[in-house]
Design an enzyme around this catalytic site. Structure first.
Site, PDB file in Angstrom:
ATOM      1  N   GLN A 117      37.598  36.887  37.646  1.00  0.00           N
ATOM      2  CA  GLN A 117      36.294  37.071  36.993  1.00  0.00           C
ATOM      3  C   GLN A 117      36.207  38.481  36.401  1.00  0.00           C
ATOM      4  OE1 GLN A 117      33.846  34.606  36.715  1.00  0.00           O
ATOM      5  NE2 GLN A 117      32.899  36.078  35.348  1.00  0.00           N
ATOM      6  N   ASP A 135      42.148  30.655  32.000  1.00  0.00           N
ATOM      7  CA  ASP A 135      41.210  31.358  31.113  1.00  0.00           C
ATOM      8  C   ASP A 135      41.839  31.556  29.725  1.00  0.00           C
ATOM      9  OD1 ASP A 135      38.616  31.980  31.693  1.00  0.00           O
ATOM     10  OD2 ASP A 135      39.070  33.830  32.807  1.00  0.00           O
ATOM     11  N   LYS A 150      31.109  27.970  39.038  1.00  0.00           N
ATOM     12  CA  LYS A 150      32.462  27.438  38.830  1.00  0.00           C
ATOM     13  C   LYS A 150      32.912  26.654  40.065  1.00  0.00           C
ATOM     14  CE  LYS A 150      33.549  30.976  35.486  1.00  0.00           C
ATOM     15  NZ  LYS A 150      34.026  32.321  35.201  1.00  0.00           N
TER      16      LYS A 150
END
Ligand code: NDP
Length: 279
Positions: free
Chosen positions: A98, A121, A54
């Site tokens: 994460q 997200d 990422k």
């Protein structure tokens, strides 16, 4: 005739070129550098790889990125404090925590603490709710990638019989919602569905996200269907999807491979959401 392969790598790289151009434009016109912060708790090797990828992806399109690597024993209060700091940080437009988090941390509490306007997200209940009522918000990356693959491959969704196998909050449910919003007739299947094949055989668009290697066999696929395989499974050291690719590609009209299908789209959609947050 064997199916057309939907090349996720090529489509993702096209989109990343567009994103890079838009990042340049935002920098020039507004003096803003889109910024993403990633919070990683613990040393899980797969998570470390995802986070590195990422970070690299951000750099390649000219975005700013920060990674907070916290030890596995970090308290929930500390993680919440980091999220709060990032919520206030004007250089950061997108925040991603994460997952999975270590067991002693309540994932929901952490996700709920992210400012919904920075929730790239798309897991915050505010964005989940917006997706369900059809308001603009952040859409989860993998489901958004599935839709981009269909649309950029010229697959018409409106009026189609779509079947989604899997009902997780991060893949199955949002994919189903996005297909519904595009006027498909959607069936969602799961582990308690009786006679799964009777559903999948009706699907003109079949999306599979179960994490069960090759569980969709060739005879479960309708002739001419478009098959999107989200699954990633390691079998004998090789990555395979949830669909038996060789058999299914003899019946489908188009199909995504694993690897090289949905996978490359996920980070691309994260970049897209971060750009949207900055804009
Ligand atoms: P989850 O384990 O959260 O959900 C799996 C879903 O599949 C559940 O809804 C489950 O049903 C259903 N399921 C399991 N077994 C069967 C079965 N035999 N028949 C029908 N349905 C079944 O997984 P995720 O949604 O998080 O991920 C799914 C797959 O996608 C995984 O392989 C994952 O690695 C991959 N993935 C890939 C990404 C990418 O970027 N390419 C990103 C995210 C995930 P029930 O609800 O009843 O338990």
């Amino acid at each position: 005739m064997p199916a057309k392969i939907i090349d996720g790598k090529a489509i993702a790289s096209e989109i990343r070129e567009d994103i890079k151009r838009e990042v340049d434009a935002v920098k020039k016109e507004k003096g803003i550098i889109p910024g993403l912060a990633v919070v990683l708790v613990g040393e899980d090797p797969a998570s470390q790889t995802y986070v590195r990828n990422k970070e690299k992806a951000c750099q390649k399109v000219g975005m700013y990125s920060e990674v907070y690597r916290l030890p596995a024993e970090t308290t929930q209060e500390k993680v919440l404090a980091v999220v709060d700091e990032l919520n206030q940080n004007p250089k950061i437009h997108g925040i991603l925590v994460q997952l999975p988090l270590p067991d002693h941390i309540d994932e929901k509490a952490v996700i709920n603490a992210i400012n919904p306007d920075k929730d790239v997200d798309g897991f915050h209940p505010v964005n989940v709710g917006k997706l369900y009522i059809g308001d603009p918000g952040f859409v989860p990356c993998t489901p958004n990638g599935v839709i981009e693959l269909l649309e950029r491959s010229g697959v018409a969704i409106k009026g189609k019989e779509a079947v989604v196998v899997g009902r997780s909050n991060i893949v199955g449910k949002p994919v189903a919602q996005l297909l519904l919003a595009r006027h498909a007739t959607v069936t969602i299947c799961h582990s308690r569905t009786s006679d799964l094949a009777s559903h999948t055989r009706r699907a003109e668009i079949l999306v599979v996200a179960t994490g069960r290697a090759k569980m969709i066999t060739g005879d479960m696929v309708k002739e001419g269907a478009v098959v999107i395989d989200v699954g990633v499974n390691r079998v004998d050291g090789k990555l395979v999807g949830d669909v038996d690719f060789d058999a299914a590609s003899q019946r489908a009209s188009a199909i995504t491979p694993v690897p090289g299908g949905v996978g490359p789209m996920t980070i691309t959609m994260l970049l897209k959401n971060t750009l949207q947050a900055a804009q």
